[in-house]
Design a protein around this motif. Sequence first.
Motif, mmCIF file in Angstrom:
data_model
loop_
_atom_site.group_PDB
_atom_site.id
_atom_site.type_symbol
_atom_site.label_atom_id
_atom_site.label_comp_id
_atom_site.label_asym_id
_atom_site.label_seq_id
_atom_site.Cartn_x
_atom_site.Cartn_y
_atom_site.Cartn_z
ATOM 1 N N TRP A 1 -31.400 8.073 7.154
ATOM 2 C CA TRP A 1 -30.708 6.797 6.977
ATOM 3 C C TRP A 1 -31.766 5.692 6.929
ATOM 4 N N ILE B 1 -33.603 2.320 7.037
ATOM 5 C CA ILE B 1 -33.174 1.086 7.721
ATOM 6 C C ILE B 1 -33.853 -0.128 7.115
ATOM 7 N N SER B 2 -35.164 -0.136 7.089
ATOM 8 C CA SER B 2 -35.878 -1.302 6.555
ATOM 9 C C SER B 2 -37.305 -0.884 6.246
ATOM 10 N N THR C 1 -35.399 6.868 21.624
ATOM 11 C CA THR C 1 -34.608 5.644 21.475
ATOM 12 C C THR C 1 -33.165 6.027 21.167
ATOM 13 N N SER C 2 -32.278 5.115 21.412
ATOM 14 C CA SER C 2 -30.879 5.316 21.049
ATOM 15 C C SER C 2 -30.488 4.214 20.056
ATOM 16 N N PRO C 3 -30.301 4.549 18.785
ATOM 17 C CA PRO C 3 -30.327 5.866 18.154
ATOM 18 C C PRO C 3 -31.754 6.302 17.849
ATOM 19 N N ARG D 1 -42.225 2.310 22.903
ATOM 20 C CA ARG D 1 -43.382 3.072 22.451
ATOM 21 C C ARG D 1 -43.027 3.803 21.153
ATOM 22 N N ASN E 1 -38.864 2.317 8.076
ATOM 23 C CA ASN E 1 -38.128 2.755 9.258
ATOM 24 C C ASN E 1 -36.902 3.539 8.831
ATOM 25 N N LYS F 1 -35.081 -6.385 16.639
ATOM 26 C CA LYS F 1 -36.432 -6.801 16.278
ATOM 27 C C LYS F 1 -37.388 -5.616 16.121
ATOM 28 N N TRP G 1 -29.760 -2.837 17.429
ATOM 29 C CA TRP G 1 -29.583 -2.071 16.192
ATOM 30 C C TRP G 1 -28.654 -0.889 16.439
ATOM 31 N N ARG H 1 -40.236 -8.184 3.905
ATOM 32 C CA ARG H 1 -39.297 -7.111 4.245
ATOM 33 C C ARG H 1 -38.481 -6.741 3.021
ATOM 34 N N THR I 1 -41.268 -2.892 5.809
ATOM 35 C CA THR I 1 -42.017 -4.150 5.843
ATOM 36 C C THR I 1 -43.412 -3.917 5.292
ATOM 37 N N ILE J 1 -36.828 -2.838 14.678
ATOM 38 C CA ILE J 1 -36.589 -1.957 13.534
ATOM 39 C C ILE J 1 -36.203 -2.722 12.273
ATOM 40 N N TYR J 2 -35.737 -3.950 12.444
ATOM 41 C CA TYR J 2 -35.279 -4.723 11.294
ATOM 42 C C TYR J 2 -35.746 -6.158 11.479
ATOM 43 N N PRO J 3 -37.004 -6.454 11.116
ATOM 44 C CA PRO J 3 -37.537 -7.798 11.373
ATOM 45 C C PRO J 3 -36.723 -8.872 10.661
ATOM 46 N N GLN K 1 -33.255 1.170 26.827
ATOM 47 C CA GLN K 1 -33.271 2.410 26.046
ATOM 48 C C GLN K 1 -32.639 2.200 24.666
ATOM 49 N N ILE L 1 -35.075 7.177 15.840
ATOM 50 C CA ILE L 1 -35.689 6.667 14.613
ATOM 51 C C ILE L 1 -37.050 7.318 14.406
ATOM 52 N N VAL M 1 -42.130 -9.554 13.066
ATOM 53 C CA VAL M 1 -42.414 -8.124 13.043
ATOM 54 C C VAL M 1 -42.968 -7.670 14.394
ATOM 55 N N TYR M 2 -42.659 -6.453 14.758
ATOM 56 C CA TYR M 2 -43.077 -5.916 16.047
ATOM 57 C C TYR M 2 -43.554 -4.480 15.864
#
Lengths: 246, 373
Positions: free
Chosen positions: A208, A210-211, A55-57, A91, A36, B269, B117, A188, A213, B271-273, B264, A59, A157-158
Amino acid sequence: MPDFGTLAVDAAGAPAVGPGGTQPGALTPATHPPGNCGSSGAGQLAVLPPALHPTSPPIAIWQLLQVEESPWGPFRLASIRVGARAATKSRSFLVNAFVDNPRAGAALRESWGFPCIEADVRLRVGHDRISGWASVAGAGCFDVELEDPTPIASGSVYYAPSMNLARTPRGTKLLQVDPEYLVKTVARGGAQVRHRPGAVDDRLAPTWPISATFATVDITLPAIRFVCDPDLPAAQGTENVTQTDS
Amino acid sequence: MKFGIVFEVSVPRPFRPGVEKMVVDNCIEQAVLADQLGFDQVWAVEHHFLEEISHCSAPEMLLAAIAMRTEQIRLGLGIAVCVPQFSHPARIAERAAMLDVLSGGRAEIGTGRSATWTELGGFAADPDETKKTWDEYVRAIPRMWTQPTYSHQGRSFSMPERAIVPKPLQDPHPPLWVAVTSPGTEVDAADRGLGCLGLVVGGMKRQEKTIATYRRRIQLCDPVGSFVNEQVNTVNFMYCHEDPAHAMKRGAELSDHFNYLAPQQLFVKEIYPTQSYATDGLFSALRQESTSSGDSMKIPDGIAIGDPESLIRSLKQWESIGVDRVVFILNSVETIPQAEVLDSLRLFAREVMPAFGHPPVAGSVPTSADEVA
């Protein structure tokens, strides 16, 4: 009202999805390492169709999928997605897809609208790092790396349902692909993502990390239930196709 | 039951020069009227980087402005984000104490750790650590207020001995609260003797269970402050009008705008599990809805939207499950004209609050007709 995407939707390059709907496809077991990253806000707006909010911010999700068993044999899929909202719903908009098995690529393209192109996709799983990369005709497109994998709870996780632009008998639509995931293990770690300028959309250049998995999952790709007019806000342009298509 | 209002300071696009000032001025006007009408508290949230839905990144400044224009209403700062990358705990203690001094001892402090996040990532905070840093902060802040000097060697912060000034005016210190959105946080609140600031709008059945757990558990608490703040405060929307149809129309506009803007943001969750941000109320609702097609939103049970009689019924339900206070979101991105927001407040004070033991509103409160004149 949040911003909407500004992509001028061009159906010409979108995959053609056949009539008659789709049948579920089970992909088991699969490994699933996404990285991510943040990306620039202007870039995210420019690649999203007007149906979706960023999304805000902003990605981008750089993802590899290695499937050991599927109706089309084993395959690997590399994809680049952009975080989005269809009205209020989480989404991801699928921008690029690279697949190393032509049969799988054709099925994903024709049934679910994945914009697959044939590529060399590799995954290397180590205990200290997990690396994956995609290349086309010998030229690297992008690579992702997860550093220092640490196990975490599988429920943590999602994965957001995917919105894929496709030409359909109903016209050009966003197909909502919401796979069912049975997550078995997740680790992760830190993310590294690199892309080759020009090989993938430069507007999504990772800025930037982020992570990252690495998950072992069973995935079932469902029949398409919802489609959306890419040029209308999702709250207005979404149709349920399960009642009318068979 | 006590009533209050809460400000997110949500600002409509486009962000023209002056639009934020207009929204802030409207908030202050609402708070001044709420004070005159006998509302008990006004809260201002702390959020960062949340375009449209909340431009309230310096709540102590908004509350200080309100403090200077009001006499009775209590001032809720929060939730103050107890994460080092946002604020050092001494800065939270200092700002809260100054608000208490300025307001003549009317400050209340909510604590929390942020859920997006958008905010945590913006400050490069580590989501795995925020529960631990919150814990360290809520134990430190009351001591900073009550001890002549304070020093600490800890996990999330360390500091040599210093006098943290000013001290709060309230003796021994302002009430402390914690935001409860994730299952289990009510136990954290109870164990520490903190007030339970329930941020989940609606969801009466879930709140009832949460409150029962909280009430049971707090009997055995080890308070972090000098006293136990056993209170339950929930957040609700409010629009009150004599005509139920108009009330529902306006109220639906309010809740729809808020509910559209809130998801929004990018939740941890997604983005960073991390187990530190296991499925929580707001996010699980988002996830549950994310696989459906997008039915039109409805006003759930327990939301304070309607005519005075229906609001009394809704609020009596909350009272019956143990809620001590309700704070209301009055507007979202200025969807409702300010004059109607003020009229809604007046009607609520005149017709609804007496049903909960509040004295009738004094006759000197300005009416909308006075404002026109």
